[in-house]
Design an enzyme around this catalytic site. Structure first.
Site, short mmCIF file in Angstrom:
data_model
loop_
_atom_site.label_atom_id
_atom_site.label_comp_id
_atom_site.label_asym_id
_atom_site.label_seq_id
_atom_site.Cartn_x
_atom_site.Cartn_y
_atom_site.Cartn_z
N LYS A 93 0.86 -1.19 0.00
CA LYS A 93 0.00 0.00 0.00
C LYS A 93 0.88 1.23 0.00
CE LYS A 93 -3.96 2.13 0.53
NZ LYS A 93 -3.68 2.78 -0.76
N GLN A 114 7.29 4.06 3.83
CA GLN A 114 5.89 3.62 3.90
C GLN A 114 5.74 2.35 4.74
OE1 GLN A 114 3.80 5.64 1.61
NE2 GLN A 114 2.17 4.95 2.96
N LYS A 117 5.57 3.54 8.37
CA LYS A 117 4.37 4.37 8.56
C LYS A 117 3.12 3.49 8.61
CE LYS A 117 4.18 7.80 5.78
NZ LYS A 117 3.97 8.78 4.69
N LYS A 129 5.44 2.07 -3.07
CA LYS A 129 5.30 3.40 -3.64
C LYS A 129 5.53 3.30 -5.13
CE LYS A 129 4.47 7.65 -2.24
NZ LYS A 129 3.70 8.14 -1.09
N GLY A 168 -2.93 8.33 -4.12
CA GLY A 168 -2.32 9.53 -4.66
C GLY A 168 -1.07 9.94 -3.90
N ASP A 169 -0.37 10.90 -4.46
CA ASP A 169 0.77 11.57 -3.81
C ASP A 169 0.98 12.85 -4.63
OD1 ASP A 169 3.09 11.01 -1.73
OD2 ASP A 169 4.10 11.81 -3.48
N THR A 213 -4.60 13.46 5.29
CA THR A 213 -3.18 13.64 5.63
C THR A 213 -2.99 14.97 6.36
OG1 THR A 213 -2.66 12.38 3.66
CG2 THR A 213 -0.84 13.51 4.73
N ASN A 244 -2.51 19.04 -1.67
CA ASN A 244 -3.49 18.32 -0.88
C ASN A 244 -3.18 18.37 0.62
OD1 ASN A 244 -3.94 15.39 0.45
ND2 ASN A 244 -5.73 16.00 -0.72
N SER A 380 -6.92 5.66 4.06
CA SER A 380 -7.00 4.76 2.90
C SER A 380 -7.38 3.35 3.37
CB SER A 380 -5.64 4.69 2.20
OG SER A 380 -5.49 5.77 1.31
P1 NAP Z 1 0.42 17.88 -4.13
O1 NAP Z 1 -1.04 18.02 -3.88
O2 NAP Z 1 0.90 17.59 -5.48
O3 NAP Z 1 1.11 19.22 -3.58
C1 NAP Z 1 2.49 19.33 -3.49
C2 NAP Z 1 2.84 20.75 -3.07
O4 NAP Z 1 4.24 20.81 -2.83
C3 NAP Z 1 2.54 21.76 -4.15
O5 NAP Z 1 2.23 22.99 -3.55
C4 NAP Z 1 3.87 21.84 -4.90
O6 NAP Z 1 4.07 23.05 -5.58
C5 NAP Z 1 4.86 21.70 -3.77
N1 NAP Z 1 6.09 21.08 -4.29
C6 NAP Z 1 6.22 19.85 -4.86
N2 NAP Z 1 7.48 19.63 -5.25
C7 NAP Z 1 8.15 20.76 -4.93
C8 NAP Z 1 9.49 21.15 -5.06
N3 NAP Z 1 10.42 20.34 -5.63
N4 NAP Z 1 9.85 22.38 -4.58
C9 NAP Z 1 8.92 23.19 -4.00
N5 NAP Z 1 7.63 22.85 -3.84
C10 NAP Z 1 7.26 21.67 -4.30
O7 NAP Z 1 1.06 16.74 -3.19
P2 NAP Z 1 0.61 16.32 -1.72
O8 NAP Z 1 -0.24 15.13 -1.85
O9 NAP Z 1 0.13 17.50 -0.98
O10 NAP Z 1 2.01 15.81 -1.13
C11 NAP Z 1 2.90 16.68 -0.43
C12 NAP Z 1 3.84 15.86 0.43
O11 NAP Z 1 3.09 15.07 1.36
C13 NAP Z 1 4.72 14.85 -0.32
O12 NAP Z 1 5.95 14.72 0.36
C14 NAP Z 1 3.94 13.55 -0.18
O13 NAP Z 1 4.79 12.42 -0.34
C15 NAP Z 1 3.45 13.70 1.25
N6 NAP Z 1 2.28 12.87 1.60
C16 NAP Z 1 1.14 12.95 0.89
C17 NAP Z 1 0.05 12.17 1.27
C18 NAP Z 1 -1.27 12.27 0.59
O14 NAP Z 1 -2.23 11.63 1.07
N7 NAP Z 1 -1.43 13.03 -0.48
C19 NAP Z 1 0.17 11.30 2.35
C20 NAP Z 1 1.36 11.25 3.06
C21 NAP Z 1 2.41 12.06 2.68
P3 NAP Z 1 3.96 23.06 -7.20
O15 NAP Z 1 2.52 22.83 -7.47
O16 NAP Z 1 4.46 24.38 -7.59
O17 NAP Z 1 4.85 21.93 -7.67
#
Ligand code: NAP
Length: 448
Positions: A93, A114, A117, A129, A168-169, A213, A244, A380
């Site tokens: 997962k 993961q 976690k 992943k 998603g991520d 999250t 997100n 999830s």
């Molecule tokens: P997301 O919706 O795609 O948003 C990512 C955000 O981070 C956007 O504002 C993006 O800006 C910024 N970002 C991404 N890459 C960047 C970079 N290299 N430099 C500066 N800013 C950057 O993704 P998300 O789901 O929120 O995920 C964010 C983090 O949380 C990741 O580390 C992910 O692995 C972790 N996470 C997510 C989940 C989940 O359920 N979604 C769960 C656990 C952990 P831009 O749009 O300008 O790229």
């Protein structure tokens, strides 16, 4: 990086030799091994069964070509990945990331994290992943759909509700999950809801999964503050990112009385001293899919800053919610100097090892992502439970379950850290508690 205990250093050296050029994976493994010495000393039977070296080797790694046709009729080629890391506790997962920076080392670091976690959630899920170096930014709806369909045309044969359940991520939200699930359904001729999580509410999704999250990270922060006799109300918070995780962290923080004064995207950050206007932020980022600069254009009180670091903005609490290694040692020094007392990782590994060292030495409460952001994957797993029983739960009930899970993870981290003589060390608590759970299951299942 700091030298490890002899036996663990040997494991780490081998990981580096076997996985050359994968800096993020090396970093994630080092971070975990750095906290396992007391466990290795107390439980030598784990070493006898080579549990740690086995944990560092993914069970399966899949790399595939993703060809698709863009709007100009030109053929584009991307690379797809799925690393199925460990299935001792349940089916694999973990999310899918679409971002140009994606390569095997990023997918392996995320898959490795993961495992621990998912174990911490207490739910029956293994670790994986995946993703692609596809960049959805600037692509039309049709291009995103065609890419997702091509990606799934290969991935479908490796996933399933009892095998591997993606979500998603970064770069993969509800829209992409829809296209991926649609193609899976089409190829397999099965409405197998349990093969994806993060689905839309009208086609098998769970209430609160979108928010989970971000909300979960804030529930974790609440627990950290409570354990220090403090509360969120009145705190000044900086949240990086505006995707997100960040958006729903901001939503929950504001509903609990905190003021979020800054957030960011890869084009810069906004400072809004009166507090981020959540409706406007959602309209810009989720509705119009625009850059954050558009937020500042629409709001007279807000400034858009390019070229600096969001961590220069003074705050009591900092939540890095964007991406790996976004908070450096220098950023941590600035946070400490400005009086920040708590940092919790909403993103995966956003704090560099130097940053974690600075924060820990300054006695800043620090929560690693594998504990603080586990609410996404936990919800999830709740979505999987609802799919399996053909049921759907209310928002309030699901949120309550999420809050309980986060409180349990917080408790487990603190109790485990205490037990191993490292009181208040959430990183050690999370790594050790997650490790022991997986290690015991691996022992029970034999050498496989
Ligand atoms: P997301 O919706 O795609 O948003 C990512 C955000 O981070 C956007 O504002 C993006 O800006 C910024 N970002 C991404 N890459 C960047 C970079 N290299 N430099 C500066 N800013 C950057 O993704 P998300 O789901 O929120 O995920 C964010 C983090 O949380 C990741 O580390 C992910 O692995 C972790 N996470 C997510 C989940 C989940 O359920 N979604 C769960 C656990 C952990 P831009 O749009 O300008 O790229």
């Amino acid at each position: 990086m700091a030298t490890l205990d002899d036996r663990l250093q040997h494991v780490y050296d081998k990981v580096i030799r076997r996985n050359p050029g994968e800096a993020e994976f090396h970093q994630a493994v080092h971070e975990v091994l750095d906290t396992l010495a007391p466990v290795a000393a107390k439980h030598p039977h784990y070493a006898d069964a080579a549990i740690i070296p086995r944990l560092c080797e993914p069970e399966r790694q899949i790399i595939f070509r993703v060809p698709w046709v863009d709007d100009r009729g030109e053929v584009q080629i991307n690379r797809g990945f799925r690393v199925e890391f460990n299935s001792a506790l349940g089916p694999y997962k973990g999310g899918l990331r679409f971002h140009p920076s994606v390569y095997l080392g990023i997918v392996k670091f995320l898959g490795f994290e993961q495992i621990f976690k998912n174990a911490l959630t207490g739910l029956p899920i293994g670790g994986a992943k995946g993703g692609s170096d596809f960049d959805p930014k600037g692509r039309s709806e049709g291009e995103v759909m065609r890419f997702c369909q091509s990606f799934m045309t290969e991935l479908y044969r490796h996933v399933g509700e009892y095998t591997d359940i993606p979500a998603g991520d970064i770069g993969v939200g509800g829209r992409e999950i829809g296209y991926l699930f649609g193609q899976y359904k089409r190829i397999t001729n099965r409405y197998e809801s349990g093969v994806f999580t993060g689905k839309g509410l009208t086609w098998g999704g769970s209430q609160v999964r979108t928010e989970a999250t971000g909300y979960g990270t804030v529930f974790f922060v609440q627990e950290m503050l409570r354990s220090r006799g403090e509360e969120l109300d009145g705190k000044r918070v900086v949240v990086s990112g505006s995707g997100n995780v960040a958006i729903y962290a901001i939503e929950k923080l504001e509903s609990l009385g905190a003021t979020v004064v800054a957030c960011s995207d890869s084009g810069g950050y906004v400072v809004d001293e009166k507090g981020i206007d959540l409706d406007l932020l959602k309209e810009v980022k989720l509705g119009r899919r625009e850059r954050l600069a558009a937020y500042a254009e629409a709001r007279a009180d807000a400034d858009h800053v390019t070229g600096g670091s969001i961590w220069d903005v003074p705050c009591d609490v900092a939540l890095p919610c964007a991406t790996q290694n976004e908070l450096s040692g220098r950023d941590a020094e600035v946070l400490v100097r400005n009086g920040c007392t708590l940092v919790a990782e909403g993103a995966n590994m956003p704090c560099s090892p130097e940053a974690v060292k600075v924060l820990t030495e300054a006695d800043v409460a620090f929560a690693p992502g594998k504990a603080a952001n586990a609410g996404g994957v936990a919800t999830s797993a709740l979505e999987m439970q609802q799919n399996a029983s053909r049921d759907s739960w209310s928002f309030d009930y699901t949120e309550q379950r999420l809050a309980e899970i986060m409180a349990n993870i917080h408790q487990r981290c603190l109790e485990t850290a205490d037990e191993y003589g490292l009181p208040g060390n959430y990183s050690a608590g999370a790594n050790i508690a997650g490790f022991i759970q997986v290690a015991d299951a691996m022992l029970a299942l034999g050498v496989i």
